[in-house]
Design a protein around this motif. Sequence first.
Motif, PDB file in Angstrom:
ATOM      1  N   TYR A  11      10.523  -0.467  -8.057  1.00 46.02           N
ATOM      2  CA  TYR A  11      11.853  -1.100  -8.192  1.00 46.02           C
ATOM      3  C   TYR A  11      11.870  -2.506  -7.565  1.00 46.02           C
ATOM      4  O   TYR A  11      12.132  -3.504  -8.255  1.00 46.02           O
ATOM      5  N   ILE A  12      11.548  -2.609  -6.293  1.00 45.70           N
ATOM      6  CA  ILE A  12      11.629  -3.921  -5.637  1.00 45.70           C
ATOM      7  C   ILE A  12      10.440  -4.791  -6.047  1.00 45.70           C
ATOM      8  O   ILE A  12      10.592  -5.974  -6.373  1.00 45.70           O
ATOM      9  N   ASP A  31      -1.211  -0.563  -8.449  1.00 39.33           N
ATOM     10  CA  ASP A  31      -0.218   0.508  -8.380  1.00 39.33           C
ATOM     11  C   ASP A  31      -0.850   1.812  -8.842  1.00 39.33           C
ATOM     12  O   ASP A  31      -1.739   1.794  -9.691  1.00 39.33           O
ATOM     13  N   THR A  35       5.427   6.494  -8.493  1.00 39.31           N
ATOM     14  CA  THR A  35       6.864   6.333  -8.766  1.00 39.31           C
ATOM     15  C   THR A  35       7.112   5.073  -9.600  1.00 39.31           C
ATOM     16  O   THR A  35       8.228   4.857 -10.063  1.00 39.31           O
ATOM     17  N   GLY A  36       6.101   4.259  -9.772  1.00 37.87           N
ATOM     18  CA  GLY A  36       6.265   3.011 -10.521  1.00 37.87           C
ATOM     19  C   GLY A  36       6.248   3.251 -12.025  1.00 37.87           C
ATOM     20  O   GLY A  36       5.808   4.300 -12.498  1.00 37.87           O
ATOM     21  N   LEU A  51      -3.933   3.496  -3.252  1.00 39.15           N
ATOM     22  CA  LEU A  51      -4.422   2.686  -2.123  1.00 39.15           C
ATOM     23  C   LEU A  51      -4.930   3.521  -0.964  1.00 39.15           C
ATOM     24  O   LEU A  51      -5.637   3.013  -0.096  1.00 39.15           O
ATOM     25  N   PHE A  75       4.033  -3.584  -1.109  1.00 39.58           N
ATOM     26  CA  PHE A  75       5.200  -2.706  -1.273  1.00 39.58           C
ATOM     27  C   PHE A  75       4.807  -1.236  -1.310  1.00 39.58           C
ATOM     28  O   PHE A  75       5.611  -0.370  -0.973  1.00 39.58           O
ATOM     29  N   LYS A  78       5.298   5.546   0.154  1.00 37.19           N
ATOM     30  CA  LYS A  78       6.267   6.612  -0.093  1.00 37.19           C
ATOM     31  C   LYS A  78       7.487   6.286   0.763  1.00 37.19           C
ATOM     32  O   LYS A  78       7.338   5.793   1.892  1.00 37.19           O
ATOM     33  N   LYS A  79       8.684   6.584   0.266  1.00 40.79           N
ATOM     34  CA  LYS A  79       9.872   6.058   0.965  1.00 40.79           C
ATOM     35  C   LYS A  79      11.029   7.050   1.122  1.00 40.79           C
ATOM     36  O   LYS A  79      12.147   6.640   1.386  1.00 40.79           O
ATOM     37  N   GLN A  94      -0.584   8.371   3.189  1.00 42.44           N
ATOM     38  CA  GLN A  94      -0.266   7.376   2.163  1.00 42.44           C
ATOM     39  C   GLN A  94       0.085   6.011   2.759  1.00 42.44           C
ATOM     40  O   GLN A  94      -0.517   5.007   2.407  1.00 42.44           O
ATOM     41  N   TYR A 143       8.994   8.681   8.087  1.00 39.19           N
ATOM     42  CA  TYR A 143       9.005   7.494   7.223  1.00 39.19           C
ATOM     43  C   TYR A 143       9.170   6.224   8.066  1.00 39.19           C
ATOM     44  O   TYR A 143       8.370   5.278   7.972  1.00 39.19           O
ATOM     45  N   LYS A 147       6.537   2.895   9.036  1.00 38.52           N
ATOM     46  CA  LYS A 147       6.855   1.465   8.875  1.00 38.52           C
ATOM     47  C   LYS A 147       6.635   0.716  10.186  1.00 38.52           C
ATOM     48  O   LYS A 147       6.098  -0.390  10.202  1.00 38.52           O
TER      49      LYS A 147
HETATM   50  N1  LIG Z   1      14.468   0.804  -1.825  1.00 39.55           N
HETATM   51  C1  LIG Z   1      14.881   0.645  -0.574  1.00 39.55           C
HETATM   52  O1  LIG Z   1      16.080   0.756  -0.295  1.00 39.55           O
HETATM   53  C2  LIG Z   1      13.910   0.291   0.541  1.00 39.55           C
HETATM   54  C3  LIG Z   1      14.417   0.053   1.829  1.00 39.55           C
HETATM   55  C4  LIG Z   1      13.529  -0.278   2.846  1.00 39.55           C
HETATM   56  C5  LIG Z   1      12.170  -0.398   2.580  1.00 39.55           C
HETATM   57  N2  LIG Z   1      11.709  -0.131   1.331  1.00 39.55           N
HETATM   58  C6  LIG Z   1      10.261  -0.241   1.080  1.00 39.55           C
HETATM   59  O2  LIG Z   1      10.041  -1.105  -0.004  1.00 39.55           O
HETATM   60  C7  LIG Z   1       8.866  -0.727  -0.711  1.00 39.55           C
HETATM   61  C8  LIG Z   1       9.168  -0.616  -2.190  1.00 39.55           C
HETATM   62  O3  LIG Z   1      10.213   0.329  -2.368  1.00 39.55           O
HETATM   63  P1  LIG Z   1      10.849   0.620  -3.803  1.00 39.55           P
HETATM   64  O4  LIG Z   1      12.273   0.965  -3.572  1.00 39.55           O
HETATM   65  O5  LIG Z   1      10.506  -0.441  -4.776  1.00 39.55           O
HETATM   66  O6  LIG Z   1      10.078   1.970  -4.155  1.00 39.55           O
HETATM   67  P2  LIG Z   1       9.335   2.423  -5.486  1.00 39.55           P
HETATM   68  O7  LIG Z   1       9.001   3.858  -5.284  1.00 39.55           O
HETATM   69  O8  LIG Z   1      10.124   2.055  -6.691  1.00 39.55           O
HETATM   70  O9  LIG Z   1       8.027   1.528  -5.443  1.00 39.55           O
HETATM   71  C9  LIG Z   1       6.852   1.897  -4.769  1.00 39.55           C
HETATM   72  C10 LIG Z   1       5.692   1.509  -5.682  1.00 39.55           C
HETATM   73  O10 LIG Z   1       4.463   1.768  -4.981  1.00 39.55           O
HETATM   74  C11 LIG Z   1       3.611   2.560  -5.809  1.00 39.55           C
HETATM   75  N3  LIG Z   1       2.804   3.376  -4.879  1.00 39.55           N
HETATM   76  C12 LIG Z   1       3.243   4.305  -3.982  1.00 39.55           C
HETATM   77  N4  LIG Z   1       2.210   4.831  -3.304  1.00 39.55           N
HETATM   78  C13 LIG Z   1       1.084   4.199  -3.747  1.00 39.55           C
HETATM   79  C14 LIG Z   1      -0.295   4.269  -3.435  1.00 39.55           C
HETATM   80  N5  LIG Z   1      -0.746   5.129  -2.508  1.00 39.55           N
HETATM   81  N6  LIG Z   1      -1.163   3.473  -4.082  1.00 39.55           N
HETATM   82  C15 LIG Z   1      -0.744   2.587  -5.027  1.00 39.55           C
HETATM   83  N7  LIG Z   1       0.568   2.476  -5.383  1.00 39.55           N
HETATM   84  C16 LIG Z   1       1.471   3.265  -4.743  1.00 39.55           C
HETATM   85  C17 LIG Z   1       4.544   3.385  -6.681  1.00 39.55           C
HETATM   86  O11 LIG Z   1       3.963   3.848  -7.868  1.00 39.55           O
HETATM   87  C18 LIG Z   1       5.650   2.340  -6.957  1.00 39.55           C
HETATM   88  O12 LIG Z   1       5.325   1.513  -8.040  1.00 39.55           O
HETATM   89  C19 LIG Z   1       8.380   0.565  -0.035  1.00 39.55           C
HETATM   90  O13 LIG Z   1       7.370   0.215   0.891  1.00 39.55           O
HETATM   91  C20 LIG Z   1       9.608   1.068   0.682  1.00 39.55           C
HETATM   92  O14 LIG Z   1       9.277   1.836   1.804  1.00 39.55           O
HETATM   93  C21 LIG Z   1      12.541   0.202   0.303  1.00 39.55           C
END
Ligand SMILES: NC(=O)c1ccc[n+]([C@@H]2O[C@H](COP(=O)([O-])OP(=O)(O)OC[C@H]3O[C@@H](n4cnc5c(N)ncnc54)[C@H](O)[C@@H]3O)[C@@H](O)[C@H]2O)c1
Length: 330
Positions: A11-12, A31, A35-36, A51, A75, A78-79, A94, A143, A147
Amino acid sequence: MTVLVTGGAGYIGSHVVRLLVERGDEVLVVDDFSTGIENRVEDLPIVSLDLAASDAEDRLVAAIEEHSVDSIIHFAAKKQVGESVEQPLMYYRQNIGGLTNVLAAVERTGVESLVFSSSAATYGMPDVEMVAEDLDCRPINPYGETKLIGEWMIDNAITAAKMRGTAFKAVKLRYFNVAGAGWPELADTAVMNLIPIVLERVATGKAPIIFGDDYATPDGTCIRDYVHVKDLAEAHIASLDYMKSEEPAETVFNVGTGKGASVKEVIDAIAEATDREIVPEMGERRAGDPPALVADVSRISAQLSWKAEYGLTEIVRSAVDAAGMSSTGK
Ligand SMILES: NC(=O)c1ccc[n+]([C@@H]2O[C@H](COP(=O)([O-])OP(=O)(O)OC[C@H]3O[C@@H](n4cnc5c(N)ncnc54)[C@H](O)[C@@H]3O)[C@@H](O)[C@H]2O)c1
């Protein structure tokens, strides 16, 4: 600039990828698509890789060298807070394992700068409403711990690079509540945060639930700092530019608006944007929810000249539009 974006299909990450491409940077996405979504980045070079896997460090080094990567935005993680309590080792494997491989690949190549997705979850349950970066971090779940440990690992890598005489800079961004969509096709498809949850409940004819309306806040519901994902994406671009031009005076920054909105105010904004009457149900408080958590954004504004452009109305409207739920004519 060639930027490797881990989690770029998320997403981000996909919002940041879009901005980088728009300004003419070369982008490589790494990636595992856990979840992407691939079609968020389908026109770009992609390395499909977990990764945290045992061959990840070598494969990252190969990709960095092949594409002459000079910066990384990390980015991938897991979140989900609840899941992290149920499966803490998976979160350490992870999030810490993945970052270890990224930093090892940085050490073996000439990557000069890194931006890390940290979180307001590093603060835990602070007893102040406005949270500044120098507050003690006491995360209350695995979680948030991954971080905070990630931030420490990066600080250690910066020190070690200095000792080796290598140029390596990093910025850690502590995101507050990220919401909205900069482009409808990049919207958050996971239903885990307040706005997507309320939208799903409304779309399926169910009442949203408010977890506690007896907090010491003006309307009794919890207050959070909602930041538009497009503003957040711009903060990553500002971080890359900051590291290009100077030795970072600070390396950790809150990313929020500096203004809080209560759960009731968010639901009212959704009612307005969808032109529907929404009558929430009242539920019990959830453990671990501080009454108010708002970012002090003075550091990011002073150092990176970054400031959120959008407020709650635009955030909600963009999420409602992306979900195809806007009222006619709006
Ligand atoms: N969305 C929020 O509100 C929020 C708030 C604070 C921090 N974050 C952080 O921002 C980052 C992105 O969050 P998001 O909301 O886009 O989440 P998301 O789940 O949409 O994106 C995470 C991406 O990382 C990929 N991924 C996960 N584990 C992986 C691995 N081991 N190897 C390769 N790819 C991997 C997933 O496939 C996905 O594309 C994360 O680190 C999250 O902890 C998000």
